[in-house]
Enzyme design. Structure first.
Site, PDB file in Angstrom:
ATOM      1  N   ASP A   1     -23.856 -12.744  -4.483  1.00 48.75           N
ATOM      2  CA  ASP A   1     -23.824 -13.628  -5.644  1.00 48.75           C
ATOM      3  C   ASP A   1     -22.396 -13.743  -6.179  1.00 48.75           C
ATOM      4  OD1 ASP A   1     -26.573 -13.581  -5.396  1.00 48.75           O
ATOM      5  OD2 ASP A   1     -26.870 -12.168  -7.049  1.00 48.75           O
TER       6      ASP A   1
ATOM      7  N   ASP B   1     -20.806 -13.354  -9.670  1.00 45.30           N
ATOM      8  CA  ASP B   1     -21.028 -12.906 -11.046  1.00 45.30           C
ATOM      9  C   ASP B   1     -19.763 -13.182 -11.849  1.00 45.30           C
ATOM     10  OD1 ASP B   1     -23.690 -11.406 -10.764  1.00 45.30           O
ATOM     11  OD2 ASP B   1     -22.470 -10.487  -9.199  1.00 45.30           O
TER      12      ASP B   1
END
Length: 202
Positions: free
Chosen positions: A130, A132
């Protein structure tokens, strides 16, 4: 540095005291890998931190003495750090949104695996990692700013984006707020709070 903020990355001298550490968190690893400041109430002079290893399952919460900190890297310092040659969707997305976030004028930076990798040069990122990010916004955005934020979030399509808004009093997921929920989950040092006014929480 006297004030540590959530998501700051710290290197400390020696091992965290009074902690039963997992096998992967040996002295060699902790010399290279930073600790991540987490949200929690703590006695003066103590810092709540989290350790992370190479695997997703390798996480450990503990605390350290502030006097043991020898280096600190903030997400803002990593916002324009050299991006590794290694290519993955999260790093590609970071390159894409960096100028858009800069244009907003708010302090921001990468956290999570991307921030950890940029700060340490350790190969913790995967193809499906991901992106972030933390965005520090001390007051509610106006309509124009809110629309620009929506455009930035929508621009990230190659990987999952976890954008956290830090109000200075706590942090919440931008996706919850953008979805128009009546209340968002604000994470504070005293624990999570459901609130309709995250910027006004005392």
């Amino acid at each position: 540095m006297d004030t540590w903020r959530t998501h700051d990355l710290l290197w400390v001298s020696g091992l965290p005291d009074g902690a039963a550490l997992p096998a992967w968190a040996d002295s060699a690893w902790l010399q290279a890998a930073p600790l991540v400041v987490r949200r929690a109430s703590m006695a003066p002079g103590r810092i709540p931190v989290g350790m992370r290893g190479m695997l997703r399952s390798e996480r450990h919460a503990c605390e350290v003495d502030a006097a043991a900190v020898v280096r600190c890297v903030t997400p803002e310092m990593l916002a324009h750090a050299p991006v590794p040659v290694f290519s993955c969707a999260a790093l590609d997305a970071l390159r894409q949104v960096a100028p858009l976030l800069d244009a907003m004028g708010w302090p921001w930076g990468p956290t999570g695996g991307v921030g950890f990798a940029l700060a340490s040069s350790l190969p913790v990122l995967r193809a499906d990692s991901d992106l972030d990010l933390v965005l520090r916004i001390a007051a509610p955005p106006d309509a124009t700013q809110a629309e620009a934020l929506r455009a930035i979030a929508a621009a990230v399509t190659a990987c999952r984006l976890d954008l956290q808004i830090d109000t200075g009093r706590g942090g919440f997921a931008y996706a919850e707020w953008a979805a128009g929920r009546e209340r968002v989950l604000l994470k504070t040092d005293r624990g999570p709070v459901l609130t309709a006014t995250p910027w006004e929480l005392a």
